[in-house]
Design a protein around this motif. Structure first.
Motif, PDB file in Angstrom:
ATOM      1  N   LEU A  99       0.843  -1.188   0.000  1.00 38.61           N
ATOM      2  CA  LEU A  99       0.000   0.000   0.000  1.00 38.61           C
ATOM      3  C   LEU A  99       0.879   1.240   0.000  1.00 38.61           C
ATOM      4  N   ALA A 100       0.505   2.221  -0.801  1.00 39.80           N
ATOM      5  CA  ALA A 100       1.266   3.465  -0.853  1.00 39.80           C
ATOM      6  C   ALA A 100       1.143   4.195   0.475  1.00 39.80           C
ATOM      7  N   GLY A 101       2.253   4.711   0.950  1.00 45.91           N
ATOM      8  CA  GLY A 101       2.250   5.477   2.187  1.00 45.91           C
ATOM      9  C   GLY A 101       2.421   4.661   3.442  1.00 45.91           C
ATOM     10  N   ARG A 144       2.202   7.088   6.533  1.00 43.27           N
ATOM     11  CA  ARG A 144       2.661   8.445   6.218  1.00 43.27           C
ATOM     12  C   ARG A 144       3.502   9.038   7.344  1.00 43.27           C
ATOM     13  N   GLY A 145       4.366   8.228   7.908  1.00 42.90           N
ATOM     14  CA  GLY A 145       5.274   8.719   8.930  1.00 42.90           C
ATOM     15  C   GLY A 145       4.659   8.771  10.315  1.00 42.90           C
ATOM     16  N   ILE A 146       5.376   9.402  11.257  1.00 46.37           N
ATOM     17  CA  ILE A 146       4.954   9.515  12.648  1.00 46.37           C
ATOM     18  C   ILE A 146       4.492  10.945  12.907  1.00 46.37           C
ATOM     19  N   SER A 147       3.290  11.086  13.453  1.00 46.13           N
ATOM     20  CA  SER A 147       2.703  12.412  13.655  1.00 46.13           C
ATOM     21  C   SER A 147       2.606  12.811  15.116  1.00 46.13           C
ATOM     22  N   THR A 148       2.969  11.931  16.053  1.00 46.82           N
ATOM     23  CA  THR A 148       2.847  12.249  17.478  1.00 46.82           C
ATOM     24  C   THR A 148       4.138  11.892  18.200  1.00 46.82           C
ATOM     25  N   PHE A 149       4.321  12.509  19.377  1.00 43.89           N
ATOM     26  CA  PHE A 149       5.459  12.209  20.233  1.00 43.89           C
ATOM     27  C   PHE A 149       5.049  11.211  21.318  1.00 43.89           C
ATOM     28  N   GLY A 150       6.022  10.601  21.945  1.00 44.05           N
ATOM     29  CA  GLY A 150       5.730   9.693  23.042  1.00 44.05           C
ATOM     30  C   GLY A 150       5.762   8.246  22.611  1.00 44.05           C
ATOM     31  N   GLU A 151       5.215   7.397  23.489  1.00 40.69           N
ATOM     32  CA  GLU A 151       5.277   5.963  23.272  1.00 40.69           C
ATOM     33  C   GLU A 151       4.317   5.494  22.187  1.00 40.69           C
ATOM     34  N   ASN A 152       3.139   6.089  22.138  1.00 41.25           N
ATOM     35  CA  ASN A 152       2.096   5.602  21.242  1.00 41.25           C
ATOM     36  C   ASN A 152       2.256   6.236  19.865  1.00 41.25           C
ATOM     37  N   LYS A 173      -5.726   7.388   5.866  1.00 38.90           N
ATOM     38  CA  LYS A 173      -4.374   7.933   5.926  1.00 38.90           C
ATOM     39  C   LYS A 173      -4.287   9.364   6.431  1.00 38.90           C
ATOM     40  N   ASP A 174      -5.099  10.278   5.877  1.00 35.54           N
ATOM     41  CA  ASP A 174      -4.871  11.683   6.177  1.00 35.54           C
ATOM     42  C   ASP A 174      -5.832  12.203   7.233  1.00 35.54           C
ATOM     43  N   THR A 217      -8.291  14.323   7.077  1.00 37.17           N
ATOM     44  CA  THR A 217      -9.705  14.375   6.704  1.00 37.17           C
ATOM     45  C   THR A 217     -10.394  13.047   6.977  1.00 37.17           C
ATOM     46  N   ALA A 218      -9.714  11.950   6.688  1.00 36.75           N
ATOM     47  CA  ALA A 218     -10.317  10.630   6.865  1.00 36.75           C
ATOM     48  C   ALA A 218     -10.345  10.195   8.318  1.00 36.75           C
ATOM     49  N   THR A 219      -9.369  10.650   9.111  1.00 39.03           N
ATOM     50  CA  THR A 219      -9.249  10.170  10.497  1.00 39.03           C
ATOM     51  C   THR A 219      -9.799  11.159  11.521  1.00 39.03           C
ATOM     52  N   ALA A 220     -10.406  12.251  11.078  1.00 44.21           N
ATOM     53  CA  ALA A 220     -10.848  13.297  12.005  1.00 44.21           C
ATOM     54  C   ALA A 220     -11.846  12.778  13.031  1.00 44.21           C
ATOM     55  N   VAL A 221     -12.670  11.808  12.647  1.00 40.83           N
ATOM     56  CA  VAL A 221     -13.687  11.306  13.563  1.00 40.83           C
ATOM     57  C   VAL A 221     -13.073  10.607  14.772  1.00 40.83           C
ATOM     58  N   TYR A 222     -11.803  10.204  14.690  1.00 37.99           N
ATOM     59  CA  TYR A 222     -11.151   9.500  15.800  1.00 37.99           C
ATOM     60  C   TYR A 222     -10.323  10.437  16.680  1.00 37.99           C
ATOM     61  N   GLY A 223     -10.277  11.706  16.358  1.00 33.05           N
ATOM     62  CA  GLY A 223      -9.556  12.655  17.178  1.00 33.05           C
ATOM     63  C   GLY A 223      -8.058  12.415  17.170  1.00 33.05           C
ATOM     64  N   VAL A 224      -7.415  12.729  18.309  1.00 31.04           N
ATOM     65  CA  VAL A 224      -5.967  12.617  18.387  1.00 31.04           C
ATOM     66  C   VAL A 224      -5.502  11.173  18.298  1.00 31.04           C
ATOM     67  N   ARG A 225      -6.370  10.222  18.672  1.00 34.59           N
ATOM     68  CA  ARG A 225      -5.968   8.811  18.621  1.00 34.59           C
ATOM     69  C   ARG A 225      -5.739   8.346  17.187  1.00 34.59           C
ATOM     70  N   GLY A 226      -6.347   9.004  16.235  1.00 32.79           N
ATOM     71  CA  GLY A 226      -6.159   8.622  14.832  1.00 32.79           C
ATOM     72  C   GLY A 226      -5.130   9.454  14.110  1.00 32.79           C
ATOM     73  N   ALA A 227      -4.299  10.186  14.854  1.00 29.94           N
ATOM     74  CA  ALA A 227      -3.323  11.077  14.226  1.00 29.94           C
ATOM     75  C   ALA A 227      -2.303  10.330  13.385  1.00 29.94           C
ATOM     76  N   ASN A 228      -1.985   9.092  13.754  1.00 33.94           N
ATOM     77  CA  ASN A 228      -1.003   8.301  13.006  1.00 33.94           C
ATOM     78  C   ASN A 228      -1.653   7.373  11.984  1.00 33.94           C
ATOM     79  N   GLY A 229      -2.914   7.627  11.670  1.00 38.64           N
ATOM     80  CA  GLY A 229      -3.621   6.777  10.715  1.00 38.64           C
ATOM     81  C   GLY A 229      -4.501   5.757  11.419  1.00 38.64           C
ATOM     82  N   VAL A 230      -5.449   5.221  10.676  1.00 41.15           N
ATOM     83  CA  VAL A 230      -6.399   4.261  11.225  1.00 41.15           C
ATOM     84  C   VAL A 230      -6.535   3.080  10.273  1.00 41.15           C
TER      85      VAL A 230
END
Length: 381
Positions: free
Chosen positions: A178-180, A199-207, A236-237, A239-252
């Motif tokens: 899969l791309a990305g 698409r890379g890492i979008s948050t700091f910390g363990e998770n 991936k982005d 717009t698609a993960t907004a419904v999951y809030g910060v928990r979906g920052a790294n993709g769902v």
């Protein structure tokens, strides 16, 4: 001009309010009140025959394969704007006139159908079949399904058959499919999974890992057996993960597992066996050759000819060992075995899907072995 203002009318106005009196005076007209104004207009004649033919028609809409009720399907009178939608039980009621009415029924992902009502008031059970062409245009999002052209976020789906490869962890399969999606294997141990990023890492910390939802419940991706997966989508982005809030920052990752279907019990059994081995292994020198090269490299006689001869002849293996560590620690090949068995079926009341699997993964290390067991049970009414 349509109201006869010269007509004489007698009304009994005892113990009646003004609105009732006005309506009795203009009984042959449509009367409405707006603040301090009374609006009077002629009423259209009612066709009593048509009024007698108007009736309420009801029906139950279900899936032809699973017998599940279809919720929110559109039911409308053909060539008109009058329509309704089915409720949570798949039931609809609609008012029709005449005996030549045709109802048009449609729902996302299903074939549209038309039904002649005739003189019926109860259409009974109506079955509609899923459309493969429509399903290819549907993707899974956080709150259900949508058509691909209506989705503005980056969402990818993978064919489930591509996940059915001889490996114990799904995370090891995602690399390059899969791309990305980036998958990194940190260990070569049997049964070890991979770290993967969308698409890379979008948050700091363990998770730092993507959110994995299996039938709406957060789980580890590597605990899911590929044979139990029905659909696999990656959001991936933002717009698609907004419904999951910060928990979906790294993709769902959204996984839907297989469900039972109505019918006789269906038993599926699958077994796979494979061999793995290194593409090449280093060729090591023996003890005598090492001693000779050491003397040559150091330009000394650290190992005497007598010692070198003992290494070569194995006359004293305790003090002068000559061990081939490649042969002692590694096997030439490793054996892998996957067993999977599932049973599905059910009736109109309940459906079930039961599965169990075993993955036995060997290693070229002589002491390493990994066994993975998985089980699944889906029950629906």
């Amino acid at each position: 001009n349509d109201v006869n203002v010269n007509r004489i009318i007698s009304v009994n106005a005892q113990n009646k309010n003004i609105e009732t009196i006005i309506k009795e005076i203009f009984a042959d007209y449509d009367v409405s009140f707006r603040e301090h104004t009374v609006l009077v207009k002629t009423s259209e004649p009612i066709n009593k025959m048509v009024q007698q033919q108007s009736r309420i028609v009801k029906g139950l809409l279900i899936d032809a394969n699973t017998n599940d009720p279809i919720i929110g399907a559109s039911v409308w009178i053909k060539n008109s704007t009058q329509g309704v939608i089915t409720d949570v039980d798949g039931v609809f009621t609609i008012t029709v006139s005449g005996i030549s009415t045709v109802l048009a029924i449609s729902y996302l992902g299903y074939e549209s159908i038309e039904i002649e009502v005739g003189d019926k008031t109860d259409l009974g059970v109506i079955k509609i079949s899923s459309s493969e062409e429509s399903l290819e245009e549907v993707v899974v999002v956080g709150y259900g399904t949508q058509r691909k052209e209506s989705v503005i976020g980056a969402i990818s789906s993978i064919n489930v058959d591509q996940l059915k490869v001889p490996t114990s962890k799904i995370s090891n399969i995602l690399a390059g499919r899969l791309a990305g999606v980036v998958s990194v294997t940190r260990s070569g141990e049997p049964g070890a999974g991979s770290e993967f990023y969308i698409r890379g890492i979008s948050t700091f910390g363990e998770n730092k890992n993507p959110l994995v939802l299996v039938d709406g419940i957060e789980r580890s991706l590597d605990l899911v057996d590929p044979e139990d997966i029905e659909s696999f989508s990656i959001l991936k982005d933002v717009t698609a993960t907004a419904v999951y809030g910060v928990r979906g920052a790294n993709g769902v990752i959204i996984i839907t597992t297989r469900k039972g279907q109505e019918g006789k019990p269906r038993i599926n059994f699958r077994i796979e066996r494979g061999l793995t081995g290194p593409t090449s292994m280093p060729k090591m020198v023996n003890s005598a050759e090492f001693a000779e090269m050491y003397n040559e490299a150091s330009n000394s006689n650290y190992y005497t000819p007598d010692v070198i001869e003992k290494y070569r002849t194995h006359s004293d293996p305790d003090l002068y060992p000559n061990v081939n560590w490649i042969k002692s620690l590694y096997n030439d090949y490793a054996h892998n075995t996957r067993l999977n068995m599932n049973v599905s079926g059910g009736g109109s009341i309940a459906r079930y899907y039961i599965a169990g699997s075993l993955y036995d993964e060997g290693s070229i290390f002589q002491t390493e072995q990994n066994n993975t067991y998985n089980s699944a049970l889906n029950y629906s009414k």
